[in-house]
Write a protein that holds these residues in place. Structure first.
Motif, mmCIF file in Angstrom:
data_model
loop_
_atom_site.group_PDB
_atom_site.id
_atom_site.type_symbol
_atom_site.label_atom_id
_atom_site.label_comp_id
_atom_site.label_asym_id
_atom_site.label_seq_id
_atom_site.Cartn_x
_atom_site.Cartn_y
_atom_site.Cartn_z
ATOM 1 N N LYS A 129 3.125 30.806 21.768
ATOM 2 C CA LYS A 129 4.135 30.029 22.775
ATOM 3 C C LYS A 129 5.378 29.837 22.393
ATOM 4 C CE LYS A 129 0.097 28.288 25.058
ATOM 5 N NZ LYS A 129 -0.359 29.182 25.997
ATOM 6 N N VAL A 130 6.373 29.742 23.190
ATOM 7 C CA VAL A 130 7.800 29.603 22.635
ATOM 8 C C VAL A 130 7.910 28.181 22.326
ATOM 9 C CG1 VAL A 130 10.167 29.347 23.694
ATOM 10 C CG2 VAL A 130 8.507 31.116 24.488
ATOM 11 N N CYS A 131 8.573 27.892 21.488
ATOM 12 C CA CYS A 131 8.909 26.595 20.630
ATOM 13 C C CYS A 131 10.289 26.005 21.248
ATOM 14 C CB CYS A 131 8.899 26.489 19.189
ATOM 15 S SG CYS A 131 7.208 27.064 18.614
ATOM 16 N N ARG A 132 10.418 24.806 21.506
ATOM 17 C CA ARG A 132 11.678 24.092 21.964
ATOM 18 C C ARG A 132 12.534 24.149 20.477
ATOM 19 N NH1 ARG A 132 11.782 18.159 21.869
ATOM 20 N NH2 ARG A 132 9.692 17.540 20.949
ATOM 21 N N SER A 133 13.762 24.463 20.705
ATOM 22 C CA SER A 133 14.619 24.240 19.222
ATOM 23 C C SER A 133 15.048 22.882 19.158
ATOM 24 C CB SER A 133 15.807 24.907 19.577
ATOM 25 O OG SER A 133 16.497 24.738 20.580
ATOM 26 N N VAL A 134 14.998 22.538 18.115
ATOM 27 C CA VAL A 134 15.469 20.925 17.691
ATOM 28 C C VAL A 134 17.016 21.111 16.611
ATOM 29 C CG1 VAL A 134 14.829 18.887 16.349
ATOM 30 C CG2 VAL A 134 13.245 20.191 17.641
ATOM 31 N N TYR A 135 17.851 20.335 17.331
ATOM 32 C CA TYR A 135 19.280 20.430 16.568
ATOM 33 C C TYR A 135 18.916 19.905 15.140
ATOM 34 C CZ TYR A 135 23.830 20.081 15.619
ATOM 35 O OH TYR A 135 25.282 20.212 14.775
ATOM 36 N N GLY A 136 19.447 20.768 14.381
ATOM 37 C CA GLY A 136 19.334 20.680 12.692
ATOM 38 C C GLY A 136 18.321 20.724 12.192
ATOM 39 N N LYS A 137 17.220 21.327 12.735
ATOM 40 C CA LYS A 137 15.993 21.704 12.000
ATOM 41 C C LYS A 137 15.746 23.088 12.447
ATOM 42 C CE LYS A 137 13.684 17.014 12.189
ATOM 43 N NZ LYS A 137 12.317 16.665 12.532
ATOM 44 N N THR A 141 10.577 30.306 16.332
ATOM 45 C CA THR A 141 10.760 30.849 17.821
ATOM 46 C C THR A 141 9.592 30.478 18.711
ATOM 47 O OG1 THR A 141 12.845 31.921 16.975
ATOM 48 C CG2 THR A 141 11.802 32.580 19.150
ATOM 49 N N LEU A 142 8.523 31.274 18.046
ATOM 50 C CA LEU A 142 7.201 31.401 18.565
ATOM 51 C C LEU A 142 6.115 30.783 17.709
ATOM 52 C CD1 LEU A 142 7.502 35.034 19.930
ATOM 53 C CD2 LEU A 142 7.582 32.988 21.141
ATOM 54 N N LEU A 143 5.111 30.107 18.543
ATOM 55 C CA LEU A 143 4.091 29.751 17.618
ATOM 56 C C LEU A 143 2.680 30.007 18.241
ATOM 57 C CD1 LEU A 143 2.801 27.604 15.481
ATOM 58 C CD2 LEU A 143 2.746 25.950 17.270
#
Length: 152
Positions: A129-137, A141-143
């Motif tokens: 599944k696509v992961c949402r990106s978190v600014y600064g962390k 990309t996928l899990l």
């Protein structure tokens, strides 16, 4: 029937993909990944390449036999990886029998491990599944997992 070991596979887009690291040598892994198995507790490292590039990384007789089986049966646009067991204490990487494949069109991840060193022989078919990106962390990309991630 014995329950399948829980696993979490985190795939990171290779930011260095296509760049050079020496004259005429390029970073060619599309994804770098880690696979964490809960019981037995073990970590595996994966580098996903296109089929054409992956075929040229085979070094052992077992890997050559795997290429004969996989080369004809899998999709040509799938990505493939050999499997390395990672020892966090010594930072040693040990090649183990098996391989992983990722079909980018369906996000189906197949992982087959025959790790004689720790006695783990298992196969998983998971959906990434696509992961949402978190600014600064640094988020994957996928899990792909069959486990409750609060345990990891």
């Amino acid at each position: 029937m014995q329950k399948q070991p829980e696993i979490a596979v985190r795939l990171y887009e290779n930011a260095k993909f296509g760049t050079t690291y020496a004259k005429g040598l390029y970073h060619s892994a599309v994804f770098n990944a880690s696979a964490d198995v809960l019981n037995p507790s073990v970590k595996y490292l994966l580098d996903f390449y296109t089929l054409e590039r992956w075929q040229h990384t085979a070094r052992t007789d077992g890997q050559m036999e795997t290429l004969d089986i996989v080369g004809e049966s899998e999709l040509s646009d799938a990505l493939f990886s050999w499997i390395h067991r990672y020892d966090c204490a010594t930072k040693a990487k040990t090649l183990v029998d098996g391989f992983a494949s990722l079909d980018p069109s369906t996000n189906k991840l197949k992982l087959l491990v025959d790790d004689k060193g720790i006695g783990l022989t298992e196969g998983w078919t998971l959906t990434a599944k696509v992961c949402r990106s978190v600014y600064g962390k640094k988020a994957p990309t996928l899990l792909a997992t069959n486990a409750d991630l609060s345990v990891y």
